[in-house]
Design an enzyme around this catalytic site. Structure first.
Site, PDB file in Angstrom:
ATOM      1  N   SER A  51      31.057  87.245  25.211  1.00  0.00           N
ATOM      2  CA  SER A  51      30.368  88.409  25.769  1.00  0.00           C
ATOM      3  C   SER A  51      29.275  88.894  24.801  1.00  0.00           C
ATOM      4  CB  SER A  51      31.373  89.519  26.037  1.00  0.00           C
ATOM      5  OG  SER A  51      30.713  90.704  26.354  1.00  0.00           O
ATOM      6  N   TRP A 109      26.505  86.421  24.913  1.00  0.00           N
ATOM      7  CA  TRP A 109      25.785  86.540  26.189  1.00  0.00           C
ATOM      8  C   TRP A 109      24.672  87.582  26.064  1.00  0.00           C
ATOM      9  CZ3 TRP A 109      24.748  90.587  29.474  1.00  0.00           C
ATOM     10  CH2 TRP A 109      24.276  90.259  30.744  1.00  0.00           C
ATOM     11  N   HIS A 110      24.975  88.642  25.306  1.00  0.00           N
ATOM     12  CA  HIS A 110      23.986  89.708  25.206  1.00  0.00           C
ATOM     13  C   HIS A 110      22.777  89.317  24.370  1.00  0.00           C
ATOM     14  CE1 HIS A 110      27.214  92.217  26.835  1.00  0.00           C
ATOM     15  NE2 HIS A 110      26.242  93.009  27.234  1.00  0.00           N
ATOM     16  N   GLY A 111      22.962  88.458  23.423  1.00  0.00           N
ATOM     17  CA  GLY A 111      21.794  88.087  22.639  1.00  0.00           C
ATOM     18  C   GLY A 111      22.133  87.147  21.516  1.00  0.00           C
ATOM     19  N   PHE A 166      18.301  90.517  28.118  1.00  0.00           N
ATOM     20  CA  PHE A 166      19.427  89.587  28.177  1.00  0.00           C
ATOM     21  C   PHE A 166      19.266  88.637  29.346  1.00  0.00           C
ATOM     22  CE2 PHE A 166      21.423  93.680  26.598  1.00  0.00           C
ATOM     23  CZ  PHE A 166      21.054  93.417  25.299  1.00  0.00           C
TER      24      PHE A 166
END
Lengths: 331, 464
Positions: free
Chosen positions: B319, B322-324, B464
């Protein structure tokens, strides 16, 4: 091209809101704040010259050097101005002394001189220099006018300025201005700030364009720069210098006009201009506005505009003229 | 094109009016597809080719998965997943990976420099890639048939309201709605517009106002007092919530106007009394994606407590990633994972208090925890985040200036209170009476204009 806006009577209720008091005042709708409004005459001293006029000065500049005339610069045979518009093809008159001045606002220094190829092509040496002026006029019409109506092209839909164009075409009417000014007054008097992309200086006497003071914008006076960044700009400038010297220019001058924030609010300045100008590898000769503006106690910027005031421009012209005489480019 | 731009308002009006003027669903799908392409191309036109490429691959992969059985079925799924994750890997993670390799070489005294890619991250890449993967996985699991109509499938991935920042939808929820012709419904239009206005309010009036404080404090950590830094951190919690949930509200509202229901993405996350609960209320479409496609396939809680903890950590690590592509996001994800594991142990659960004061204290503590973790999310690097948190904790004196004057600071607090009250007690966006709707509409437009902060700030989650 004829635009719908051309047909408006600007004094009528549906006339265009006109930028009369400075671009930043206009952007923030702060015409009601006197301290940001200053008269700015556009006539300058005409330097006296009695020699033979054999110099043609080409100015690759931006809005700081708009509205200059032959008579503002010493000893010119003629003056050709082209805004930063590359890929031009033009002709040098080798029977004259051709001098190029590259002037750039600090906020474009990094973006222009790190990626772009600033090369115009010199075709031959016949005396057809006026071509450049012609191309300049064509380019300004196509690039700098909000042009959604009546001519619509694919570019308009993917234009990065589409929101400004829409605002200009949909809301730029005199009768809507009270609404914009009410919001501006609300922000100014209650929240002590300006609207949109305009920022009030810490001493509250100047307006700054947000992108010149935001730490995240490359054009900002406070955007972090490294010595490597400055060195890269110098490399690019040296390449440009070489190109134009080979093309036949007698001299190429370079001048960065500091952001108003650089001079008026220097705490935290990123030192980009001195880093570039003090690099010993830099081959172009300088018209060094930064050092002179910084040392002076005079104010050289308009309080409600991104540009310099009459005094600033006159000082710069005096520096340019002195430099041309000193380097024997006008005799 | 951002939702908070004039361009979007014009675009939305034109597309919606045109949409309802069409009397068959085929035309509507074509219109929405063209509109969605334009919406996406307004950012960087060339990147439509990347999106188009993955759409073509997943479209055929879906049909091939449906036709196949056994190993070849799995193989087609893997090919589709590799294509999607490959795009993510190249555009989002390549530079991060190479940058770290280069730094490692440098650390060991070898000045090897593997070149980085010079390109911008395609906007909303993680969102539409995950939505596309959800399609092939659901087809593989036989939860949904493969879509035969290419335009419908393309629209499933590209439907402009949720294309660049979600909610990340599932095929069984969206595809039937996209295919069905639904006549103009004034009640849906009213509800959709009301919801969009609420989203605009949260974005331009609250989030972008709070951003002035947040940008100031995170940009001047060294000279700011602890009080200013704490204010900045708390405001960031509300900024990111109003920014992202505001986007979701606009997306859900815009879809609702066109009779399409999108899933809810937020349910008062800051009223959670634990991190576990927070994640069931924050970015629900992503949390449920990871639950359904990562956590449960890894074994979930079925393989013993230790394996469950490892699974939770994996999900939160992913997670974060996934954001960066930055260590700050990885740290943020891992810290959330660790705290979810630690704070859901029985010893902590027993501390649960059924009385109101106890519950409120738990909510406040949880909010403080979430806020401190957001500092990692917002900071440029882990050292800066740690420095920020340390300065808050050490009760430093310094500048109390937070980028706005006191009136605006108080006004911001008032706006947050209004937002929290509205979302707790007045949740519905349906307004039955036309008169009340027109009044609400007019009032919200006036409020958004006069109190909105318009600096063309992009939505935080666009990156994102």
């Amino acid at each position: 091209m004829k635009y719908l806006t051309d047909a408006r009577d600007n004094n009528s209720w549906w006339g265009i809101y006109q930028c009369l008091n400075g671009d930043l005042v206009s952007m923030a709708y702060l015409d009601f704040v006197d301290r940001f409004i200053e008269a700015n005459p556009r006539t300058f001293n005409h330097p006296s010259f009695s020699g033979e006029r054999k110099t043609i000065l080409y100015m690759d500049g931006d809005s700081f050097t708009w509205h200059l005339h032959d008579s503002d610069i010493i000893g010119l045979d003629s003056f050709c101005y082209f805004q930063r518009n590359h890929g031009l093809k033009y002709h040098l008159d080798t029977s004259k002394r051709n001098v190029l001045v590259i002037e750039v606002s600090e906020r474009y220094l990094q973006s222009y001189f790190t990626g772009l190829q600033m090369f115009n092509e010199v075709l031959d040496t016949s005396a057809r220099k006026r071509d450049v002026a012609g191309i300049y006029l064509t380019s300004i019409n196509s690039s700098y006018t909000a042009s959604l109506l009546p001519s619509v092209s694919a570019d308009d839909f993917f234009n990065k300025y589409i929101n400004q164009n829409l605002q200009c075409n949909l809301f730029n009417y005199n009768f809507i201005m009270p609404m914009f000014e009410t919001k501006a007054a609300l922000n100014y008097y209650i929240f002590n700030r300006a609207s949109g992309d305009v920022v009030i200086s810490n001493d509250r006497n100047f307006l700054f364009f947000r992108e010149t003071v935001s730490k995240t914008d490359m054009g900002s006076s406070y955007y972090p720069v490294s010595t490597a960044d400055a060195a890269h700009i110098v490399d690019v400038l040296n390449g440009i210098y070489e190109h134009y010297k080979v093309a036949g220019f007698a001299e190429v001058y370079f001048s960065v006009i500091p952001n108003s924030a650089t001079i008026m609010q220097p705490e935290g300045y990123n030192q980009l201009i001195p880093m570039v100008q003090n690099d010993t590898r830099l081959r172009m000769k300088l018209i060094d506005a930064y050092s002179v503006f910084k040392q002076s106690h005079d104010v050289y910027y308009l309080p409600g505009d991104t540009h310099w005031n009459h005094k600033g421009k006159q000082l710069w012209l005096d520096m340019l003229n002195a430099r041309l005489v000193r380097d024997s480019l006008v005799q | 094109m951002t939702f908070n731009s004039l361009q979007f308002l014009v675009f939305f009006m034109v597309v919606t009016l045109w949409f309802f003027s069409l009397s068959n669903q085929k035309g509507r799908i074509l219109l929405l597809l063209i509109a969605s392409c334009y919406f996406y191309m307004a950012f960087i036109p060339e990147y439509i080719l990347i999106l188009g490429g993955t759409i073509v691959i997943d479209y055929f992969a879906g049909m091939l998965i449906e036709k196949s059985e056994g190993r070849s079925r799995k193989a087609w799924l893997i090919i589709s997943l590799i294509a999607n994750i490959g795009v993510l890997a190249v555009f989002k993670y390549y530079n991060f990976f190479i940058d770290n390799i280069n730094s490692s070489f440098l650390f060991f005294g070898k000045a090897t420099s593997i070149p980085l890619l010079k390109m911008a991250l395609p906007i909303g890449l993680s969102f539409h890639t995950f939505q596309a993967m959800s399609y092939t996985i659901e087809v593989y699991r036989k939860n949904h048939p493969a879509e035969r109509n290419f335009m419908v499938y393309a629209l499933y991935v590209m439907f402009y309201p949720q294309l660049v920042a979600g909610p990340i939808e599932r095929p069984q929820h969206i595809l039937p709605q996209l295919k069905e012709f639904r006549p103009y419904d004034w009640n849906n239009v009213k509800e959709g517009l009301a919801r969009m206005l609420w989203g605009f309010f949260k974005k331009v009036v609250i989030a972008d106002r709070l951003a002035m404080v947040v940008d100031r404090t995170f940009g001047h950590t060294q000279e700011s007092s602890s009080l200013a830094l704490a204010t900045g951190a708390i405001f960031y919690s509300f900024q990111i919530y109003c920014d992202f949930s505001g986007y979701s509200d606009i997306a859900i509202g815009a879809a609702k106007v066109m009779n399409v229901g999108l899933m809810e993405n937020f349910k008062e996350p800051y009223s959670s009394s634990s991190l576990h609960e927070f994640w069931s209320r924050w970015h629900i479409s992503l949390s449920s994606w990871f639950r359904d496609y990562v956590y449960i396939p890894l074994g979930g809680n079925r393989k013993g407590p230790w394996r469950k903890r490892v699974n939770i950590l994996i999900v939160f690590l992913l997670s974060g990633l996934w954001h960066g592509a930055n260590w700050t996001f990885i740290a943020w994800g891992l810290l959330h994972g660790l705290l979810v594991i630690l704070l859901t142990r029985p010893a902590f659960s027993k501390a649960a208090n059924s009385n109101k004061t106890g519950a409120l204290i738990k909510v406040v503590i949880n909010f403080i925890l979430v806020t401190l973790l957001w500092v990692f999310f917002r900071s440029e690097n882990i050292a800066a985040a740690w420095h920020y948190i340390k300065r808050i904790g050490s009760l430093q004196t310094g500048s109390n200036y937070v980028g706005v004057n006191k009136i605006e600071l108080m006004f911001s607090v008032l706006l947050i209170a209004i937002m929290l009250y509205r979302e707790k007690y007045l949740r519905s966006h349906a307004i039955a009476s036309n008169t009340r709707f027109y009044f609400y509409f007019g009032a919200m437009v006036v409020i958004c204009y006069f109190f909105g902060v318009f600096t063309e700030n992009q939505f935080i989650y666009f990156q994102f």
